[in-house]
Scaffold this motif. Structure first.
Motif, mmCIF file in Angstrom:
data_model
loop_
_atom_site.group_PDB
_atom_site.id
_atom_site.type_symbol
_atom_site.label_atom_id
_atom_site.label_comp_id
_atom_site.label_asym_id
_atom_site.label_seq_id
_atom_site.Cartn_x
_atom_site.Cartn_y
_atom_site.Cartn_z
ATOM 1 N N GLY A 103 0.809 -1.219 0.000
ATOM 2 C CA GLY A 103 0.000 0.000 0.000
ATOM 3 C C GLY A 103 0.837 1.261 0.000
ATOM 4 N N VAL A 104 1.819 1.331 0.900
ATOM 5 C CA VAL A 104 2.622 2.546 0.987
ATOM 6 C C VAL A 104 3.495 2.716 -0.248
ATOM 7 C CG1 VAL A 104 4.586 1.506 2.229
ATOM 8 C CG2 VAL A 104 4.080 3.927 2.531
ATOM 9 N N ARG A 139 1.332 4.176 -3.003
ATOM 10 C CA ARG A 139 1.065 5.609 -2.775
ATOM 11 C C ARG A 139 2.283 6.450 -3.135
ATOM 12 N NH1 ARG A 139 -0.277 5.675 3.229
ATOM 13 N NH2 ARG A 139 -0.467 7.937 2.964
ATOM 14 N N ALA A 168 2.724 6.626 -6.974
ATOM 15 C CA ALA A 168 1.839 7.569 -7.648
ATOM 16 C C ALA A 168 2.383 8.995 -7.546
ATOM 17 C CB ALA A 168 0.438 7.489 -7.060
ATOM 18 N N SER A 181 0.199 13.759 2.439
ATOM 19 C CA SER A 181 0.039 12.307 2.568
ATOM 20 C C SER A 181 0.947 11.682 3.616
ATOM 21 C CB SER A 181 0.313 11.634 1.211
ATOM 22 O OG SER A 181 -0.597 12.076 0.238
#
Length: 422
Positions: A233-234, A237, A240, A410
């Protein structure tokens, strides 16, 4: 104020901290970035000299980066299982695969195929699978508390090599032309030299020991198709966000900026080499000072708080009324432009498990390459329109500022981002 030193045992030099394999990784980084530096100064001039217009040049640069992205993705995701040394040697061979056809042929189709299936750098920055695998290997060779500092020196070595390559490439082309060689022929000599560096890299990588390979326990760990598990997940992120930053940077890759200075102010190849020599030296030094700042304010804050003014300066470059001011603003921008690089690399390595490091570095690196691959085909047509020639700088700076805001929003609350230092 002297530059900060990487953390190491009392009395140990940097070379002792790195060990034989670490020294080879530093040497390979320097050789590779030297070749990227001299090629980036003349690459667009070479393609223009072959008779290609801005649209075709932009398409070729984009396909170069797309090919690098796809090949690098496969190599980095399989490096830990097949062997890091083998994959690094393969990457070096792909530099030869790209360089030789570029030097021998002026046919657009041949150049597209060579650019797509080989490894070539139009930006002066890292392309191919090297950086991700080398980061993973260095992380494995070093204690955690030394990582950010050594990454800073690793980036400094690359920046100094890129700077020296840019200086050597620009003045070598100009000297060859002064000796009677046609411009295209002088640039072709440098493309052959680029292919030769690929052979040198293959020899260096082959000399490394098995200590750079992934631990056996990591090779058997369950992963998804990207080689990730707990950190998926990290990493996605971060990928992106890094892709957005690289997309912005793709509008102002070094070969495009060199061409802009050549067209806008009539700057000769030797002077272009000198400009980018100074720029890359300043960029490398800025990476060192990032270590000290990261200890005080954290990795994420260092990334953002140094990147914002750098991007404002980028926007100002095309607004300068003459060459000296444009060079001054560009150099000022480079003096703080790389402070986010070692901190970004250290942050990525810190938030993933050891057995995910090659994959994490590969995925985030591929995300950057993918983002950068799209931009040149959009940027180069703007260079052909005098009223819009400065637009790539404005677009790049604006998008990079957006990236900074999104990154801070973020990850600024992350515990690692606050406290993980050098």
């Amino acid at each position: 104020m002297p530059p900060p030193q990487p953390s190491q045992a009392p009395g140990q030099t940097l070379g002792q901290t790195l060990g034989p394999d670490g020294r080879l990784l530093f040497l390979s980084r320097a050789a590779r970035m030297f070749s990227y530096g001299f090629l980036s100064v003349v690459l667009v001039l070479y393609l223009a000299g072959l008779g290609f217009g801005e649209g075709r040049i932009g398409l070729l640069l984009t396909l170069t980066l797309v090919g690098d992205t796809l090949i690098s993705l496969w190599i980095t995701l399989h490096a830990d299982r097949i062997g890091r040394k083998k994959m690094l040697v393969l990457g070096a061979a792909l530099m030869v695969v790209a360089g030789v056809p570029f030097a021998l042929s002026g046919d657009f189709t041949v150049l597209v195929l060579a650019a797509t299936f080989g490894v070539i750098s139009p930006s002066g920055n890292e392309v191919g699978p090297f950086l991700a695998i080398e980061q993973a290997a260095l992380s494995q060779l070093l204690p955690e508390d030394r990582r950010t500092g050594v990454f800073a020196w690793y980036n400094l070595a690359g920046s100094f090599a890129t700077a020296t390559g840019a200086l050597a490439g620009g003045w070598a082309a100009q000297a060859l032309q002064a000796a009677g060689l046609a411009p295209v022929a002088s640039y072709r000599v440098l493309v052959f030299a680029y292919a030769a560096v690929g052979l040198i890299l293959a020899l260096l990588f082959a000399k490394m020991s098995g200590a750079v390979e992934a631990p056996p326990a990591a090779i058997g760990a369950p992963t998804n198709r990207m080689g990730l598990h707990a950190s998926r997940g990290v990493v996605l992120r971060l990928s992106a966000l890094f892709s957005l930053d690289a997309f912005a940077g793709g509008f102002v890759i070094q070969s495009i900026v060199a061409y802009w200075f050549h067209v806008k102010f009539g700057v000769a190849p030797g002077t272009l080499g000198s400009i980018f020599f100074a720029a890359n030296i300043l960029a490398g030094l800025s990476a060192l000072y990032a270590v000290r700042l990261a200890r005080k304010i954290g990795l994420v804050r260092t990334m953002v708080f140094t990147h914002v003014p750098s991007n404002v300066l980028l926007i100002l470059v095309p607004l300068m009324p003459n060459l000296p001011l444009a060079i001054a603003v560009l150099l000022l921008r480079f003096s703080i432009s790389q402070m986010d690089v070692p901190t970004r690399q250290a942050y990525t390595m810190a938030v993933v498990a050891p057995d995910e490091r090659s994959a994490a570095a590969g995925v985030t690196g591929i995300a950057r390459t993918t983002g950068a691959a799209i931009s040149p085909v959009l940027a180069t047509p703007l260079l052909a329109i005098p009223a819009l020639a400065g637009a790539p700088f404005l677009i790049a700076g604006g998008l990079k500022l957006l990236y900074d805001l999104l990154l801070y929003r973020s990850f600024q609350a992350s515990e690692v981002g606050k406290s993980e230092g050098a």
